[in-house]
Structure formats: C-alpha cells, structure tokens
Design a protein around this motif. Sequence first.
Motif, PDB file in Angstrom:
ATOM      1  N   UNK A 184       0.792  -1.230   0.000  1.00  0.00           N
ATOM      2  CA  UNK A 184       0.000   0.000   0.000  1.00  0.00           C
ATOM      3  C   UNK A 184       0.822   1.277   0.000  1.00  0.00           C
ATOM      4  N   UNK A 185       2.146   1.163  -0.026  1.00  0.00           N
ATOM      5  CA  UNK A 185       2.929   2.397  -0.108  1.00  0.00           C
ATOM      6  C   UNK A 185       2.834   2.992  -1.512  1.00  0.00           C
ATOM      7  N   UNK A 186       3.122   2.171  -2.523  1.00  0.00           N
ATOM      8  CA  UNK A 186       3.004   2.597  -3.911  1.00  0.00           C
ATOM      9  C   UNK A 186       1.948   1.742  -4.602  1.00  0.00           C
ATOM     10  N   UNK A 187       1.269   2.323  -5.559  1.00  0.00           N
ATOM     11  CA  UNK A 187       0.345   1.549  -6.388  1.00  0.00           C
ATOM     12  C   UNK A 187       1.151   0.706  -7.379  1.00  0.00           C
ATOM     13  N   UNK A 188       0.497  -0.260  -7.997  1.00  0.00           N
ATOM     14  CA  UNK A 188       1.175  -1.061  -9.018  1.00  0.00           C
ATOM     15  C   UNK A 188       1.682  -0.173 -10.154  1.00  0.00           C
ATOM     16  N   UNK A 189       0.887   0.836 -10.506  1.00  0.00           N
ATOM     17  CA  UNK A 189       1.296   1.733 -11.593  1.00  0.00           C
ATOM     18  C   UNK A 189       2.550   2.522 -11.216  1.00  0.00           C
ATOM     19  N   UNK A 190       2.630   2.947  -9.963  1.00  0.00           N
ATOM     20  CA  UNK A 190       3.808   3.701  -9.518  1.00  0.00           C
ATOM     21  C   UNK A 190       5.045   2.812  -9.489  1.00  0.00           C
ATOM     22  N   UNK A 191       4.892   1.578  -9.020  1.00  0.00           N
ATOM     23  CA  UNK A 191       6.027   0.651  -9.016  1.00  0.00           C
ATOM     24  C   UNK A 191       6.475   0.364 -10.443  1.00  0.00           C
ATOM     25  N   UNK A 192       5.513   0.164 -11.336  1.00  0.00           N
ATOM     26  CA  UNK A 192       5.880  -0.127 -12.722  1.00  0.00           C
ATOM     27  C   UNK A 192       6.616   1.044 -13.356  1.00  0.00           C
ATOM     28  N   UNK A 193       6.223   2.270 -13.001  1.00  0.00           N
ATOM     29  CA  UNK A 193       6.960   3.424 -13.533  1.00  0.00           C
ATOM     30  C   UNK A 193       8.384   3.457 -13.009  1.00  0.00           C
ATOM     31  N   UNK A 194       8.573   3.061 -11.751  1.00  0.00           N
ATOM     32  CA  UNK A 194       9.934   2.939 -11.215  1.00  0.00           C
ATOM     33  C   UNK A 194      10.748   1.989 -12.082  1.00  0.00           C
ATOM     34  N   UNK A 195      10.196   0.805 -12.352  1.00  0.00           N
ATOM     35  CA  UNK A 195      10.902  -0.204 -13.136  1.00  0.00           C
ATOM     36  C   UNK A 195      11.163   0.283 -14.565  1.00  0.00           C
ATOM     37  N   UNK A 196      10.141   0.875 -15.161  1.00  0.00           N
ATOM     38  CA  UNK A 196      10.271   1.301 -16.554  1.00  0.00           C
ATOM     39  C   UNK A 196      11.282   2.428 -16.704  1.00  0.00           C
ATOM     40  N   UNK A 197      11.349   3.305 -15.707  1.00  0.00           N
ATOM     41  CA  UNK A 197      12.312   4.399 -15.751  1.00  0.00           C
ATOM     42  C   UNK A 197      13.738   3.863 -15.690  1.00  0.00           C
ATOM     43  N   UNK A 198      13.991   2.952 -14.757  1.00  0.00           N
ATOM     44  CA  UNK A 198      15.322   2.352 -14.666  1.00  0.00           C
ATOM     45  C   UNK A 198      15.668   1.590 -15.941  1.00  0.00           C
ATOM     46  N   UNK A 199      14.686   0.901 -16.511  1.00  0.00           N
ATOM     47  CA  UNK A 199      14.930   0.154 -17.743  1.00  0.00           C
ATOM     48  C   UNK A 199      15.221   1.083 -18.913  1.00  0.00           C
ATOM     49  N   UNK A 200      14.504   2.207 -18.982  1.00  0.00           N
ATOM     50  CA  UNK A 200      14.747   3.193 -20.036  1.00  0.00           C
ATOM     51  C   UNK A 200      16.194   3.675 -19.994  1.00  0.00           C
ATOM     52  N   UNK A 201      16.672   3.972 -18.790  1.00  0.00           N
ATOM     53  CA  UNK A 201      18.054   4.430 -18.661  1.00  0.00           C
ATOM     54  C   UNK A 201      19.026   3.341 -19.098  1.00  0.00           C
TER      55      UNK A 201
END
Length: 344
Positions: A73-90
Amino acid sequence: MTFNVHEPTISAEDTTPEFDFSQLNPDLILDAIESKQVYPESGLLALNSYENRVYQFKADDGNRYVVKFYRPKRWSNEQVQEEHDFAQLLADNDIDAVAPVRFDGQSLMEFKGYRFCLFPSVGGRMFELDDLDQLERLGQLLGRVHALSAESAFSYRDTIDIKTDLETAFEYLKQSQLIPNYLQAAFFNDLELMIQASLKHVTNDYQVIRLHGDCHSGNILWQPGQEQDDAILVDFDDCISGPAIQDLWMMLNGNRHQQILQLDTLIEGYEQFRPFDRSEFKLIEPLRARRMLMYMTWLAKRWQDPAFQRNFSWFNTDKYWEQQVLAIKEQFSALQQEPLKLGY
C-alpha cells in the motif's frame, strides 16, 4: 550544516496502515523466488532496508540476485511499474542504472499477497563524496539521466511540492503527540520559522523532470572500468518528478566553500550533456529542510512497525527531539544565507 538522510522519505499524504513483514518468512521468500524458476543455492543475506524487505543471494545459475519485497500500500502497481520502466529506459540507453529482471516481459510479480521483483546484484565500492573526480563523473551521469528523463513525464509518481510537503508534514507531527510536552512550544515555533524561511526561496519557475529522487551516496556505486571508473545508480524506489537540483544537492557537504567546490564540479560534469538552470540553486536549502522534516515524518508514520522500534529505538526519546530542535535552528540559520553561487 550537513544533513544527509540515507533512508527513503515518504509522501506526507501516505496513509499506510499499521503493517509489519512478520508473515514474510524465509520459506515464503524462497517460494516466491522459485516461482520464477530462479533457485537460490546460498542463504538469504538481508540488506539494509527498512521501508521494504531486500535480500541478496546466489542462484544455481551462478548469478547473484537481489530480491525486493515492497511494503504493501505504499506505492500503487502503476507507480512501481513506472519505477521499473524508468530504470529500464536508462539502462536501454547505456546509462549506468540497475533495472529489475524481467520474466516474460514482466518485472513486478506477486506471491501470496506480496509484490516483489528481482535485480541483478551489482558490485562496486561506496561512492566517496570528497573525491572530486568521482563527483565530476557523477555529474556527467546525472546530466545524461536528466537529458533523457526530461523528454517525457511520469504519469503516476509523485511530484515534489516543497510548500505542500513542508506544511503537511508539519501538521502531521503536530497531531502525532510524539514531541515531548516540554519541547513542543520551542519545536513547533522554530519549525514554523524554518518553513517560512524556506518558502521565501521557493518559486515554481523551474522545469519539472523525472528524477532518481533519492540520490545520495548510499544509492551510488563506484565501479572500476577498463578505461575509466564509473558511477552507477541503484534503488529507484523514490523516483519522483521535480527540479533537477534534487538529484545533486545531497552530494554537498562541509562548509560553504567546500559545497561551492563540490557543486562546481558536479555542474561541470553535468553540463557536458545538459544545461543546468542555476536559478535552482536557491532550492538547495529548502529541499534540505524538506528532507529533514519528511524524515521525521517517515519515522513517525512507521513507528508501529516492530522493525522501526528495534532499529530506531532512539526516535521516541527526549534526546532525539532535543537534537531536532537544534538541527532546525541550524537549518533556519542556513536559510538566512545567500544561496550558493558559482563564479561564472
């Protein structure tokens, strides 16, 4: 004054209920990992994380991994996925950042109610804040990160709002009843002065971009290379939108002269890849005040977690809050000075 907090901060609006990881036992952890056909052959080494639960291990394929279980409940699934996608983009653009492993294109997994992901375990030395060569390389890395991150925006991650963050955290602490009665008048009076002084420097004329968000020495590894050593970014758990200076100011420590030299070195490296808006320098001390206050709030919000009571036993003591009164006074004094300025 130097105030570098090496723990994640949480949004002042975070309303996570009381929660602990007592059900996350070794068998469940191993079952979750093995559900992705990754089979640990070593024990699980707990890494230094209080917000989430993070373990390192070696698998039977010879690779080392880090598994991370997210606090519910700290981050939503969408927020976690953006974390992952941002790191992957880099990582996809040859920028030194550690992205999670994907299984059939998926990086965020769930097992018996726990969300988790796997990262490759990356080695390296601790980043040295007093090494100017390392600071210049970090500036180059962040310049590359921001040149790419500025091309698009987060849809779900939070955005830094210094005024709202300070005022909301202030109200939370006032209602928390954690500050000893004999200190409350001094604490909240000085805190209000610090907030007012911070807001005098805050404008909204800066560009908002995607950021690592928690860029301190604990989230940077220094890796030896064949031609030159390099910094690598880890742990994008607190990635956020905001001004570029947020990813640089935590590198500054020591007296004013030392901080100007450090900032100059960072900017010299940074501007090899992206211009830096020097008007953002005025946000350094307000952002420092924000981090101070949100760190206190983070501890207060997590205090019912048994892991916090074990590892931060000093938090609920008179001595801690006496020290915070002094720290707030020092930060108020820092806010009275002219913002850092480079000589060009």
